[in-house]
Design a protein around this motif. Structure first.
Motif, PDB file in Angstrom:
ATOM      1  N   GLN A  37      58.824  22.094 -45.717  1.00 14.11           N
ATOM      2  CA  GLN A  37      58.389  23.393 -45.202  1.00 14.11           C
ATOM      3  C   GLN A  37      59.578  24.203 -44.697  1.00 14.11           C
ATOM      4  O   GLN A  37      59.701  25.386 -44.985  1.00 14.11           O
ATOM      5  CB  GLN A  37      57.393  23.179 -44.050  1.00 14.11           C
ATOM      6  N   ASP A  89      55.617  21.802 -49.374  1.00  8.10           N
ATOM      7  CA  ASP A  89      54.922  21.903 -48.087  1.00  8.10           C
ATOM      8  C   ASP A  89      54.996  23.348 -47.593  1.00  8.10           C
ATOM      9  O   ASP A  89      56.080  23.852 -47.287  1.00  8.10           O
ATOM     10  CB  ASP A  89      55.570  20.942 -47.081  1.00  8.10           C
ATOM     11  N   GLU A  90      53.862  23.997 -47.546  1.00  9.43           N
ATOM     12  CA  GLU A  90      53.761  25.395 -47.073  1.00  9.43           C
ATOM     13  C   GLU A  90      54.842  26.308 -47.652  1.00  9.43           C
ATOM     14  O   GLU A  90      55.640  26.888 -46.910  1.00  9.43           O
ATOM     15  CB  GLU A  90      53.815  25.450 -45.546  1.00  9.43           C
ATOM     16  N   THR A  98      51.057  17.554 -44.260  1.00  7.57           N
ATOM     17  CA  THR A  98      52.434  17.114 -44.475  1.00  7.57           C
ATOM     18  C   THR A  98      52.484  15.595 -44.660  1.00  7.57           C
ATOM     19  O   THR A  98      53.190  15.099 -45.535  1.00  7.57           O
ATOM     20  CB  THR A  98      53.290  17.540 -43.275  1.00  7.57           C
TER      21      THR A  98
HETATM   22 MG   LIG Z   1      52.621  20.425 -42.021  1.00  9.36          MG
END
Ligand SMILES: [Mg+2]
Ligand SMILES: Nc1ncnc2c1ncn2[C@@H]1O[C@H](COP(=O)(O)OP(=O)(O)OP(=O)(O)O)[C@@H](O)[C@H]1O
Ligand SMILES: Nc1ncnc2c1ncn2[C@@H]1O[C@H](COP(=O)(O)OP(=O)(O)OP(=O)(O)O)[C@@H](O)[C@H]1O
Ligand SMILES: [Mg+2]
Lengths: 225, 278, 249, 278
Positions: free
Chosen positions: B88, B165-166, B45
């Motif tokens: 995320q 992010d993810e 991140t």
């Molecule tokens: Mg992360």
């Protein structure tokens, strides 16, 4: 503008603490009653306190172009009523003192008196008055937030003027000075805070009507207005 | 291929903490699909936030088309019209009351005329296949739906580089599959995409290139070779991808022709069973 | 997260009883406020600084950085002492500089004392102890919840603010207004949603009205407590000795 | 085996929404490890919250040891000493400032003496391998660490049944592996465990039994058979597990003896390559 630790002479700090104490105690009694009737209220109060703290940490663009923090006392008083707002405001001030060094411990009483007591009551008074006179919700909200913000700073100026009277002009001379520095720069910010609060409440009316009804800001069936 | 985005000897540490990494460099070419992997707390991140200008490096530079990124207000906002970041947790990003309002935020900030804004919003919602949600309040959507709205909000700015992010965390396998298709469509349209993930199989299926970040060190390379290196992966708390492992063993025991591609999903494995129609 | 909070958790004094630390910082605060500002304020400020940075090992940069906000207030507030206003208009105030100097000195010393306590004592160690006192338990538990939700909400708000910047929300005055209105409304929604979710989570853990937790038992005796009043006494003693020496001379 | 927890013709709908499911029944035997799977929005969380008494069914009953659950305050709090629920998001559950304070909440509610409380807290922290975090503030922990604290908070009550909502979401593969080991240890100690997940391979490795909930219908059975049923899984937006698919094909092509177990991880697959030392 929180009065910093050590700024007030000890006698003044003590006097304001004594002046604020009954209001805070009254708020705590109310709070304890709410919690006793309904244990879940504790969590809502916690959330409201977090809301007040975060609100006062937001940066709003002032109409003069610079950025400043809103006090949040008007919105808080409208949403949670002045006695509860007194407690939440005092908790917020304590946390600001211990987590951000904004304001102090010995000046907590003075700061609470302006931001958690007089500001909310004045704002709530203005809000109620406009509504009683038949003003709309948003107009009342503007009045409440504007008055709360401005009155908070007027009280702060008065507190400072009492503590540090002008050698020539006495209390009024000092009030003029502190007023010029704090309250007058505060008028644009009070306008900004009023506008922000109106826009936020307008948004909340469409997204969080249920919460506003529960907080008795809106009445059932008033949502569409 | 032209390098779009590059990091040049980046260092970063959070206040009061040891550095997350130092002297880290990487280059991302136009149109690449780059997967970033690593353990919890590895720095994925942090790296992505540095790449999108959201964090300012302690040392080193980010470069877009070879020009170093400045951190003044105008430089940053110019940069952000080209590089967009999707968090995320969609709740970190959505703030407006309805889906269309939220997606319109970016294009409105560009100062586009209302009709263009509306067209951009519709196109982004179509891209993410959430047109039916247009007027829904964001807080009544399921997690997967909110995630799609967040991505649409970034797409509406038509970025050159999209950083996620993810993106698959919390999605069900069908949702992850749909996202994979969307990312491929964007790549085909020329968008450069960088995404972090813990799912080695997803990374292996989607990405051309991979970057593994662990204990302050970065390894980059072709996804095919990096994501089959067991030792490297284990060192980064990851596990190898199933597909290449299965392909390798099947080829060795004669279950798969030497020139056939690795199976990519369990369904494809099952279709390799002798006697199954292809 | 908040720098003072982080410093408090990492403080080597974390294992000292909060009451002992309150005695120490409170003693210094009293001498800062009650002693004559000259030479009391500088003496107390220096002693507090030595205790904070030397004994309690508060990181100096974080300490000074945290002192910036109150110092800004102190300086702005003291500027007014330099001029005097009455019906005849503005004039330089006689003795204004001395008065400003005294207030600034007292304030700096007091802010240092406040930071000494805040940066060595996490609220986590204070609130549950207050919650044991009858009458205050409701207040302290609500304050504890504010503290916990604050960190969650603040984190999300920071993330949203960054995300708004990512989507060009800070480009101009107009976009800034749009961002901050959306954010303020979202803080409200978010805080109440948090309360609802925590309510569900706690009721699954058996919440029936009390949020009592057990706090680590720390000794409120021993060397540290005995030493705690010392810095305040030293500063008072030194000041009084110096003052009387000057008066005698 | 004795049935610990059962659902008897449960129905539930959120206010103003169509029913999530109706007339749903299931039984969980003592010591079982049960995985609940399904698509996003399928109703996993809703089912788990009904099972733990957190939601009250519109119709039907929850039964613990054959006795129907009442929803009065005392009945519920008695029930919760035996059945504990861990939310997907640890922030829904952690409220105290430090780890040890938070974990002590449950045992203190039981009215245990301070020394017993302290012992329970320590044991729970040991179980979750987070003893070094004891006096840390919860808000400075990573997501995975907070997740462990939330589980420790439930364990400190020594429940008969532990219910977890997506315990692996957001954990890296090594973290998921550690959680798997912990759940196995608890099972070995006799705790009945119910956990929802999107990770079919995790479910297959960990669970004895599986329940698949999709579009209001529930299918339960042995994990081995349910999680290899491609049609059923596809219908629920899931994909088959890799392990059994690979095992089946390898056996068919002679890469694995007929009586050998399925490989469970890509590493195990790689070890099946001819010429690799076992
Ligand atoms: Mg992360
Ligand atoms: N705001 C912060 N303040 C201090 N330290 C932080 C902060 N955010 C992250 N860290 C630390 O920086 C390191 C890298 O964190 P980062 O979030 O980049 O990891 P990640 O690879 O994204 O992990 P995950 O897989 O858990 O998302 C970690 O050690 C983390 O504890
Ligand atoms: N508080 C709520 N109010 C109204 N509807 C809800 C609420 N919570 C969930 N739902 C709806 O109920 C259905 C089941 O939701 P649930 O959260 O149980 O699904 P899930 O299987 O846990 O999904 P996920 O995999 O995304 O966690 C969904 O259609 C969802 O939109
Ligand atoms: Mg769920």
């Amino acid at each position: 503008m929180h009065i910093a630790e050590g700024f007030l002479p000890p006698l003044h700090a003590a006097a304001w603490t004594v002046a604020a104490a009954p209001f805070v105690a009254h708020g705590v009694v109310r709070l304890n009653r709410q919690i006793k009737e309904n244990p879940e209220a504790k969590l809502l109060l916690g959330a409201s306190g977090a809301f007040c703290f975060v609100l006062s940490a937001l940066k709003i663009p002032s109409v003069t172009g610079s950025c400043s923090h809103p006090t949040g006392t008007g919105l808080g008083a409208i949403l949670f009523r002045p006695p509860v707002m007194t407690v939440l405001g005092t908790i917020t001030l304590l946390f600001q003192a211990l987590l951000l060094a904004h304001g102090g411990i010995t000046t907590l009483g003075a700061n609470a008196f302006s931001m958690a007591i007089v500001g909310p009551w004045a704002g709530y008074g203005a809000y109620t008055l406009v509504r009683r006179l038949g003003g709309g919700l948003l107009g009342a909200v503007f009045a409440g937030a504007f008055v709360a913000d401005l009155v908070t700073y007027c009280v702060t100026s008065a507190q400072l003027a009492l503590a540090f009277p002008d050698p020539a002009g006495g209390f009024t001379g000092a009030l003029t000075k502190f007023g010029a520095i704090f309250a007058v720069t505060q008028i644009p910010l009070a306008v900004s805070e009023g506008l922000l609060t109106v826009l936020v409440v307008r948004l909340l009316r469409s997204t969080s009507a249920a919460e506003l009804i529960r907080l008795r800001v809106l009445k059932e069936g008033q949502v569409a207005s | 291929m032209t390098v779009v985005l590059a990091a040049d000897r980046l260092s970063y540490s959070y206040p009061g903490s040891p550095p997350v990494f130092s002297e880290l460099s990487m280059e991302v070419s136009q149109g690449t699909a780059l997967a970033v992997l690593g353990p919890n707390g590895g720095g994925k991140t942090t790296l992505l936030r540095l790449l999108c200008g959201g964090l300012r490096p302690a040392a080193g530079r980010i470069m877009l088309h070879g020009r170093p990124l400045g951190y003044g207000r105008t430089a940053l906002s110019e940069f952000r019209t080209q590089v967009q970041f999707v968090h995320q947790d969609p709740d970190d990003q959505l703030f407006a009351a309805t889906v269309s309002q939220d997606v319109s935020f970016g294009p409105l900030n560009l100062g586009l005329p209302p009709t263009t804004v509306a067209a951009r919003v519709t196109a982004a919602l179509e891209d993410m296949e959430i047109v039916p949600l247009t007027e829904q309040p964001t807080h009544l959507l399921s997690f997967g739906q909110r995630k799609r709205v967040a991505i649409a909000g970034a797409l509406a700015l038509r970025p050159l580089v999209l950083i996620l992010d993810e993106p698959t965390a919390g999605l069900d396998p069908a949702g992850a599959e749909a996202l994979l298709a969307t990312l491929r469509r964007l790549s085909a349209g020329g968008t450069t995409i960088i995404a972090s993930t813990h799912d080695v199989d997803f990374a292996h299926r989607w990405a051309d290139e991979a970057a593994i970040i662990s204990r302050g060190r970065l390894r980059t390379g072709a996804a095919d070779s990096l994501l089959t290196d067991s030792a490297l992966l284990r060192d980064a708390s990851l596990r190898p991808a199933w597909g290449p492992a299965v392909g390798r063993v099947l080829r060795a025991v004669g279950g798969l022709p030497a020139d056939a591609p690795d199976p990519r999903t369990p369904e494809e494995v099952l279709r390799l069973e002798p006697g199954t129609r292809p | 997260m908040l720098a003072i909070d982080v410093a408090a958790y990492r403080s080597p004094w974390r294992r000292r009883h909060p009451a002992a630390k309150a005695v120490l910082a409170g003693g210094l605060l009293l001498s800062a406020l009650l002693l004559p500002p000259w030479p009391g304020a500088p003496i107390t400020a220096v002693i507090t600084l030595v205790v904070a940075l030397g004994w309690a090992r508060v990181p100096p940069r974080a300490f000074l950085r945290s002192a910036r906000a109150p110092l800004a207030f102190i300086v702005t507030g003291s500027v007014t002492f330099l001029i005097s206003v009455d019906t005849s208009g503005l004039a330089w105030a006689p003795g204004g500089a001395v008065r400003a100097g005294e207030v600034i000195g007292r304030c700096v010393a007091a802010v240092f004392c406040q930071l000494l306590f805040a940066m060595t004592t996490p609220l986590a160690d204070v609130l549950p102890r207050i919650a044991r006192r009858p009458g205050l338990s409701g207040l302290a538990e609500v304050a504890g919840l504010v503290y916990r939700m604050l960190s969650v909400v603040l984190e999300t708000v920071n993330a949203i603010r960054r995300a708004q910047a990512d989507r060009l929300g800070t480009r101009s005055w107009r976009t800034q207004w749009r961002s901050v209105i959306g954010l303020a409304a979202q803080v409200f929604v978010l805080s109440f949603d948090r309360a609802r979710r925590l309510e569900a989570g706690l009721s699954d853990r058996g919440y029936t009205g009390s949020l009592a937790v057990s706090v680590e038992s720390l000794p409120l005796t021993g060397r540290f407590l005995a030493l705690a009043p010392l810095p305040g006494l030293v500063s008072a003693g030194l000041t009084l000795a110096l003052t009387s020496a000057c008066t005698v001379a």
